[in-house]
Motif scaffolding. Structure first.
Motif, PDB file in Angstrom:
ATOM      1  N   HIS A 140     -10.281  -6.747  -0.392  1.00 19.58           N
ATOM      2  CA  HIS A 140     -10.203  -7.337  -1.740  1.00 19.58           C
ATOM      3  C   HIS A 140      -9.607  -8.740  -1.764  1.00 19.58           C
ATOM      4  O   HIS A 140      -9.263  -9.266  -2.831  1.00 19.58           O
ATOM      5  CB  HIS A 140      -9.480  -6.387  -2.686  1.00 19.58           C
ATOM      6  CG  HIS A 140     -10.342  -5.200  -2.979  1.00 19.58           C
ATOM      7  ND1 HIS A 140     -10.148  -3.988  -2.380  1.00 19.58           N
ATOM      8  CD2 HIS A 140     -11.463  -5.082  -3.727  1.00 19.58           C
ATOM      9  CE1 HIS A 140     -11.098  -3.156  -2.767  1.00 19.58           C
ATOM     10  NE2 HIS A 140     -11.919  -3.792  -3.580  1.00 19.58           N
TER      11      HIS A 140
ATOM     12  N   ASN B 125     -10.974  -0.202  -8.134  1.00 16.22           N
ATOM     13  CA  ASN B 125     -12.258  -0.790  -7.742  1.00 16.22           C
ATOM     14  C   ASN B 125     -13.175   0.128  -6.937  1.00 16.22           C
ATOM     15  O   ASN B 125     -14.302  -0.232  -6.652  1.00 16.22           O
ATOM     16  CB  ASN B 125     -11.982  -2.063  -6.946  1.00 16.22           C
ATOM     17  CG  ASN B 125     -10.845  -1.848  -5.953  1.00 16.22           C
ATOM     18  OD1 ASN B 125     -10.838  -0.865  -5.211  1.00 16.22           O
ATOM     19  ND2 ASN B 125      -9.879  -2.737  -5.970  1.00 16.22           N
TER      20      ASN B 125
ATOM     21  N   CYS C 235      -4.568   3.570  -6.581  1.00 20.65           N
ATOM     22  CA  CYS C 235      -5.824   2.918  -6.234  1.00 20.65           C
ATOM     23  C   CYS C 235      -6.373   3.520  -4.954  1.00 20.65           C
ATOM     24  O   CYS C 235      -7.568   3.708  -4.809  1.00 20.65           O
ATOM     25  CB  CYS C 235      -5.622   1.419  -6.060  1.00 20.65           C
ATOM     26  SG  CYS C 235      -7.074   0.600  -5.408  1.00 20.65           S
ATOM     27  N   LEU C 236      -5.481   3.825  -4.004  1.00 17.73           N
ATOM     28  CA  LEU C 236      -5.952   4.479  -2.782  1.00 17.73           C
ATOM     29  C   LEU C 236      -5.070   5.629  -2.360  1.00 17.73           C
ATOM     30  O   LEU C 236      -5.321   6.258  -1.338  1.00 17.73           O
ATOM     31  CB  LEU C 236      -6.138   3.475  -1.618  1.00 17.73           C
ATOM     32  CG  LEU C 236      -4.991   3.267  -0.637  1.00 17.73           C
ATOM     33  CD1 LEU C 236      -5.476   2.549   0.586  1.00 17.73           C
ATOM     34  CD2 LEU C 236      -3.860   2.572  -1.287  1.00 17.73           C
TER      35      LEU C 236
ATOM     36  N   HIS D 153       0.808  -1.225   0.000  1.00 18.58           N
ATOM     37  CA  HIS D 153       0.000   0.000   0.000  1.00 18.58           C
ATOM     38  C   HIS D 153       0.840   1.274   0.000  1.00 18.58           C
ATOM     39  O   HIS D 153       0.475   2.261  -0.610  1.00 18.58           O
ATOM     40  CB  HIS D 153      -0.936   0.000   1.217  1.00 18.58           C
ATOM     41  CG  HIS D 153      -2.098  -0.927   1.077  1.00 18.58           C
ATOM     42  ND1 HIS D 153      -1.943  -2.283   0.945  1.00 18.58           N
ATOM     43  CD2 HIS D 153      -3.429  -0.694   1.034  1.00 18.58           C
ATOM     44  CE1 HIS D 153      -3.144  -2.851   0.830  1.00 18.58           C
ATOM     45  NE2 HIS D 153      -4.061  -1.906   0.882  1.00 18.58           N
TER      46      HIS D 153
ATOM     47  N   CYS E 190      -5.185  -4.147  -7.656  1.00 21.83           N
ATOM     48  CA  CYS E 190      -5.395  -5.591  -7.607  1.00 21.83           C
ATOM     49  C   CYS E 190      -6.560  -6.031  -8.486  1.00 21.83           C
ATOM     50  O   CYS E 190      -6.761  -7.216  -8.708  1.00 21.83           O
ATOM     51  CB  CYS E 190      -5.601  -6.049  -6.166  1.00 21.83           C
ATOM     52  SG  CYS E 190      -6.963  -5.241  -5.330  1.00 21.83           S
TER      53      CYS E 190
ATOM     54  N   CYS F 264       0.234  -0.560  -4.807  1.00 26.18           N
ATOM     55  CA  CYS F 264      -1.175  -0.153  -4.846  1.00 26.18           C
ATOM     56  C   CYS F 264      -1.351   1.204  -5.516  1.00 26.18           C
ATOM     57  O   CYS F 264      -2.357   1.481  -6.157  1.00 26.18           O
ATOM     58  CB  CYS F 264      -1.743  -0.091  -3.444  1.00 26.18           C
ATOM     59  SG  CYS F 264      -1.864  -1.704  -2.676  1.00 26.18           S
TER      60      CYS F 264
HETATM   61  S1  SF4 Z   1      -7.781  -2.310  -3.551  1.00 23.02           S
HETATM   62 FE1  SF4 Z   1      -6.109  -0.980  -4.096  1.00 23.02          FE
HETATM   63  S2  SF4 Z   1      -5.211  -0.496  -2.135  1.00 23.02           S
HETATM   64 FE2  SF4 Z   1      -6.446  -2.311  -1.785  1.00 23.02          FE
HETATM   65  S3  SF4 Z   1      -5.050  -4.047  -2.110  1.00 23.02           S
HETATM   66 FE3  SF4 Z   1      -6.043  -3.575  -4.057  1.00 23.02          FE
HETATM   67  S4  SF4 Z   1      -4.598  -2.247  -5.110  1.00 23.02           S
HETATM   68 FE4  SF4 Z   1      -4.069  -2.210  -2.961  1.00 23.02          FE
END
Ligand code: SF4
Lengths: 468, 213
Positions: A131, A431, A412-413, A64, A348, A409
């Motif tokens: 996830h 997502n 994504c966040l 992350h 992911c 990551c």
């Molecule tokens: S949703 Fe985004 S932040 Fe969470 S594990 Fe998957 S890639 Fe990483």
């Protein structure tokens, strides 16, 4: 007696005990660990003087917080660095398998598990991350847990669980050319809503699903949580076992036949009864785009931005209005008039080799539009990156003007440096399109990798099928 | 874990459905390796007008005065009222920790996301599900009052307003027992250690490939 669902079967395999109220103690095979949700668990067990039950079940990786550029400088944010260092220290101390930064096997936890064969059919897989549902693609019962449960699994190898209900979503018939797993799952969420699967485990079935590759099935199961279900499942078939064979953590050669024989049963019985069944006609699914601040606020690219005025439910209409205001969108605008500022291909959900191939295919011979400030591609793992480079995908992306980054990551966040500025609009293969998810005030539209790439080269959303 | 006792507390209401855990505690605060200190950043994006970073002095930031938790007496709220599918999204237990660190002990909503619901009980925090129509009424009472309070009684599974109207709620017996007695799940499960060991023996005999180190 009616037959069993796939979920019933995996549950039965793993139930250690059950109390009078029906709460079970469920045995856990694989425990994936990352830096964000584990430090308090390690601290907790240490404070209580408890030890780890089965160290071999743990596979740890920082993802992350890791930067996607300038890795030679390490992590510059001291708070993030402390968190990654804490994971490294804990793994060293307890001698756990960890793919540290700099290891080619490092990457997003839900990409590396399957890639290493650490996720196997019939397993129970948990991780302090919602996830974790991704791993259900392998007919494994996989779901996200909180930090207290992370500690519980570390200490007891079990979880206290109530069995959920069974739901099945069947995609009847094949989907059309240019429609991907991402479009299928977004369409499903649009149909059932973000709480539609709450309290259920969703099994995905039908021709539209079995036709999918493992990468596609992972994309699908990944977003099960966005439909409210903690776990998604796809039955085990030849596609599954072909993918697993020969991976580092897969059964050894002398165990393979026995494993295959066991996996053959990993499907719902013909006469199994589901508490809820949904059918969607595969041919009716088009490429999807989200327009709001919840994954259920999604529509086909050929539709315009929806109009709250046409919705009779007042609460729903006001929620839509609130979302449109946040997103800076006018009702009834066609998507090809919605201009974007940034593009993120990764996460992911969509950062595996097939995703990158699909995005590269669209980018090849084209240029990122001048109006797009940043288009970035973040592979899911070091091994995905290596594979993509061996296929020359990195060159296609950089020639087109995309940035080719290191795995993690990322946006994504937006826990690392990669993020949206307030008001920026992003075509993203991730997502979640929640308010501020990709940076405070940022506006996220969820799409497939091919659709994100198409948005990058045109500067606005467009049906990727029109670009060929 | 502390025992959950009956109390009467100020109710703050946020009239939104699908409030996600990203909203409850934004990602930048997840970098902490502690369980405490999240309260000042609870609902950070809604609570402050300027963006925040971990370790920052929040007293220097501009609060959004429209936001309920910045208003008196809701700064001292112990009960949060919200709409359906509360705390969907990310599994972050930090969401529960942030609510508790702020001083909130109970959420009342028509429904919850599964992971959050589960996480709550591990921390002695009580998510109460009441029907959408009762939640509607509570929102109305909140609107009409300047210091709306509710009485929360877990033992008798009942929420009571100032007028004495009782609103019963359902809860799993085992969870209620753990909450009332402040029991830790891990300790309870450890009592079954022998059973887990026996299970394991048979399990790895049947599925030897899962026992590979
Ligand atoms: S949703 Fe985004 S932040 Fe969470 S594990 Fe998957 S890639 Fe990483």
């Amino acid at each position: 007696m009616a037959g069993q669902t796939l979920y019933d079967k995996i549950w039965a395999m793993h139930q250690v005990r059950q109390d009078e109220a029906g709460t079970g103690l469920l045995y856990i095979d694989r425990h994936l660990v990352h830096e964000v949700t584990s430090p308090q668990a390690f601290e907790g067990l240490e404070m209580a003087g408890r030890s780890l039950w089965r160290k071999e079940s743990i596979l740890a990786v920082p993802d992350h917080n890791v930067p996607t550029i300038g890795l030679e400088n390490g992590i510059t944010d001291p708070v993030a660095k402390l968190q990654v260092d804490t994971l490294d220290d804990n793994c060293d101390k307890y001698r756990l398998t960890e793919f540290k930064m700099g290891d080619v096997r490092q990457g997003v936890v839900h990409v590396i598990g399957p890639e290493q064969g650490a996720t196997l059919p019939g397993m129970t897989v948990v991780c302090g991350d919602s996830h974790t549902s991704t791993h259900g693609a392998f007919a494994a019962l996989a779901f996200g847990i909180g930090t207290s449960e992370v500690e519980h699994v570390m200490v007891t190898q079990c979880l206290i669980q109530k069995k959920s209900k069974n739901m099945r979503v069947t995609i009847d018939g094949a989907v059309s050319e240019g429609v991907t797993a991402k479009d299928i799952v977004l369409r499903i969420i649009g149909e059932i809503g973000t709480a539609g699967g709450t309290g259920h485990t969703i099994e995905f079935a039908g021709e539209g699903i079995t036709n999918l590759s493992m990468e596609g099935r992972m994309t699908l199961c990944n977003m099960t949580i966005e439909g409210g279900a903690r776990a998604g499942l796809v039955a085990c078939d030849q596609t599954t076992t072909d993918y697993v064979k020969g991976r580092p953590f897969a059964p050894r050669e002398d165990q393979w036949e026995a494993a295959l024989a066991c996996w053959e049963d990993l499907h719902s019985d013909d006469d199994a009864v589901f508490d809820r069944e949904i059918h969607i006609d595969g041919a009716s699914i088009e490429p999807q785009v989200t327009w709001g601040t919840s994954p259920e606020m999604v529509t086909a690219i050929s539709n315009a931005i929806p109009d709250p005025a046409t919705v009779s439910d007042a609460a729903k209409a006001s929620g839509m209005q609130q979302a449109l205001e946040y997103m800076g969108l006018e009702a009834n605008t066609p998507f090809d008039q919605v201009k974007i500022d940034k593009v993120f291909i990764g996460s992911c959900t969509n950062s595996r080799i097939e995703d990158l191939r699909a995005a590269a295919k669209v980018a090849e011979g084209r240029k990122v539009a001048d109006s797009v400030k940043l288009a970035m591609v973040v592979p899911g793992s070091g091994l995905v990156k290596q594979q993509a480079e061996a296929e020359g995908l990195d060159e296609i992306f950089t020639a087109a003007g995309f940035e080719w980054r290191e795995p993690g990551c990322s946006m994504c966040l937006a826990m690392n440096e990669d993020r949206l500025e307030p008001g920026e609009r992003c075509a993203s293969t991730s997502n979640r399109n929640f308010e501020g998810r990709q940076g405070q005030g940022g506006r996220t539209h969820l799409v497939s990798p091919a659709m994100a790439s198409a948005a990058a080269v045109t500067g606005h959303f467009i049906d990727v099928r029109k670009l060929t | 874990m502390e025992k959950f006792e009956t109390f009467s507390g100020i109710v703050a209401a946020i009239d939104r459905s699908n409030i996600d855990t990203d909203a409850i505690i934004p990602k930048q605060y997840l970098k902490s390796i502690k369980r405490t200190g999240f309260g000042v950043n609870l609902f950070d994006d809604w609570r402050y007008l300027d963006p925040g970073a971990p370790g920052e002095d929040n007293a220097q930031r501009r609060p959004s005065l429209d936001f309920v938790l910045n208003q008196s007496p809701y700064k001292h709220a112990q009960v949060l009222l919200a709409r359906e599918n509360f705390a969907c999204g990310s599994s972050r237990e930090h969401a529960v920790w942030a609510l508790m660190d702020f001083g909130i002990k109970v959420v009342i909503a028509p429904s919850y996301a599964d992971i959050f619901y589960n996480n709550s009980f591990k921390n002695g925090f009580l998510p109460i599900a009441l029907s959408a129509s009762i939640v509607d009424q509570l929102f109305e009472e909140f609107e009409q009052s300047d210091d709306f309070e509710l009485d929360i009684d877990l033992e008798n599974q009942c929420v009571t307003n100032a007028a004495g109207v009782k609103m019963p709620f359902e809860i799993d017996e085992f969870r209620k027992y753990c909450l009332l007695n402040g029991l830790d799940d891990i300790g309870l499960s450890m009592q079954h250690a022998d059973q887990i060991k026996n299970f394991e023996q048979q399990y790895y005999a049947s599925y030897p490939w899962l026992g590979n180190a």
